[in-house]
Design a protein around this motif. Structure first.
Motif, mmCIF file in Angstrom:
data_model
loop_
_atom_site.group_PDB
_atom_site.id
_atom_site.type_symbol
_atom_site.label_atom_id
_atom_site.label_comp_id
_atom_site.label_asym_id
_atom_site.label_seq_id
_atom_site.Cartn_x
_atom_site.Cartn_y
_atom_site.Cartn_z
ATOM 1 N N ALA A 131 55.082 40.982 45.316
ATOM 2 C CA ALA A 131 54.708 39.596 45.628
ATOM 3 C C ALA A 131 55.314 39.132 46.946
ATOM 4 N N SER A 159 47.823 41.324 34.415
ATOM 5 C CA SER A 159 47.751 39.881 34.582
ATOM 6 C C SER A 159 48.684 39.404 35.694
ATOM 7 N N LYS A 160 49.915 39.910 35.693
ATOM 8 C CA LYS A 160 50.888 39.484 36.701
ATOM 9 C C LYS A 160 50.499 39.961 38.095
ATOM 10 N N ARG A 162 47.460 40.398 39.130
ATOM 11 C CA ARG A 162 46.292 39.615 39.559
ATOM 12 C C ARG A 162 46.684 38.198 39.995
ATOM 13 N N GLU A 163 47.910 37.795 39.692
ATOM 14 C CA GLU A 163 48.398 36.500 40.163
ATOM 15 C C GLU A 163 48.891 36.563 41.606
ATOM 16 N N PRO A 165 48.019 37.015 45.300
ATOM 17 C CA PRO A 165 46.763 36.928 46.065
ATOM 18 C C PRO A 165 46.469 38.147 46.939
ATOM 19 N N TYR A 197 40.088 42.060 34.425
ATOM 20 C CA TYR A 197 40.851 42.160 35.670
ATOM 21 C C TYR A 197 40.202 43.054 36.733
#
Length: 389
Positions: A131, A159-160, A162-163, A165, A197
């Motif tokens: 990130a 999920s994490k 895909r958060e 960008p 996803y």
């Protein structure tokens, strides 16, 4: 010997005599043994040279002195526990230290040994690192086998990611379509996670490992179809291995059948000089000829495959070997040398980049970024691991 090795040895009682089991047991004391019933049933036990057997059943040659466990210096690529960042756009999350079965040629067999703690049950440090680094556009979940994670844990990681960008592509490294394809098509929650996803703008790629056409069973094809129907893009990569697929007809059939089912041939790999792998080694020129002969038998879709060495310095593509000369190019480079062309002498015995005279002009050994691989003083027996629920 690990509990998984003991369990597999018990299964092999049905197929092998006592002398064969004794030889296998001595190897399994050093390198972990694990094979499931599905894959054992693919073996022709009447053929001692059966390629599927050779792929998962230990051989005495594995005890010969050869290579090293971390032949590509992956330890130097760790930036936080469980996360490698060797190339700018790509990060690896090492999320599993187990597979449904163990390939005897595995280049990460060190993960199965008790003195090495490299995979992590907690991916949070790696996800946080990704990130914070906007240059990372694709993430590979690997191990071991990423599909040995429970579906719940895998979904949470997806999920994490895909958060974030700037993460466009998520790749799942797996040999599950070969080893346990029903893990895929019988798990609707897994397929739903792929559907959720893997979007038209940001796909999930399945990086499959099919080494021989006999692995392309109806069950394997069903697993591929289920993943494709869920929206994943399926690719395949294959090492060229002595005694398993060192035949142009076999490789050509593999390229054809994969292409016909919409699985893109991605890489042919030169076998890495990993400890225990000497019985799979082929000279570079032999590998190059096999690949070219196989590609000559297939369509342009099959010819997309690239022949590479996953070297410490990067992915080195073999463009040609002619008249004792190797024509090479950096397809990926740790030191930013992408596209660098190299012309080196190629002796008949050469089986790896380091065997080519003058190779040292093009790279230098890496230093560890940080020490996140824990080495525990212990005997070289492999540790036990658990699989997904």
């Amino acid at each position: 010997m690990t509990p998984a090795s003991f369990a597999t040895m018990a299964r092999l009682d049905t197929y092998l005599n006592e002398e064969e089991r004794k030889k296998i047991r001595s190897v399994a004391e050093r390198y972990a043994l694990r094979v499931n019933d599905y894959y054992l049933n693919l073996i022709d036990w009447n053929d001692p040279h059966d390629p599927i057997r050779r792929l998962v059943i230990p051989g005495e040659g594995e005890l010969a002195e050869y290579g090293r466990l971390d032949a590509s210096d992956e330890e130097a690529n760790y930036v936080v526990p469980g996360c490698q960042h060797k190339y700018g756009a790509t990060a690896l999350l090492v999320v599993s230290e187990v597979c449904a079965s163990y390939c005897r040629y595995c280049f990460r067999k060190r993960l199965f040994q008790q003195e090495v703690q490299e995979a992590t049950a907690n991916p949070e440090p790696g996800i946080a690192y990704i990130a914070q680094h906007p240059e990372i556009s694709n993430v590979l979940l690997t191990g071991g086998d990423s599909l040995m994670l429970s579906t719940g844990k895998l979904t949470a990681i997806l999920s994490k990611l895909r958060e974030i960008p700037h993460v466009q592509i998520i790749r799942l490294g797996t040999k599950m379509p070969a080893f346990q394809p029903m893990r895929i098509y019988e798990d609707e929650a897994l397929l739903e996670a792929v559907r959720q996803y893997s979007t038209p703008e940001k796909r999930i790629y399945i990086m499959a490992h099919m080494d021989h056409p006999r692995e392309l069973t109806p069950e394997a094809c069903r697993a591929f179809r289920a993943l494709q129907d869920a929206g994943a893009i399926v690719m395949n990569q294959t090492p060229i291995l002595k005694g398993i697929n060192d035949d142009a007809g076999v490789l050509g059939e593999l390229l054809d059948r994969l292409s016909w089912m919409g699985v893109a041939p991605y890489y042919f790999f030169v076998n890495r000089p990993v400890a225990g792998n000497i019985r799979f080694v082929l000279p570079l020129e032999r590998v190059y000829r096999l690949v070219e002969e196989a590609k000559a038998r297939t369509s342009g879709l099959g010819k997309r495959v690239r022949l590479v060495m996953s070297h410490s310095s990067g992915k080195i593509e073999i463009l040609g070997i002619e008249k004792g000369k190797a024509y090479l190019k950096y397809h990926q480079s740790r030191e930013g040398r992408y596209g660098k062309l190299m012309l080196l002498d190629c002796p008949p015995h050469a089986a790896w980049f380091d065997d080519l005279p003058g190779h040292e002009r093009y790279w230098s050994a890496p230093g560890s970024k940080q020490r996140f691989v824990m080495t525990v003083p212990a005997s070289p027996k492999a540790s036990s691991t658990s699989c997904h629920p």
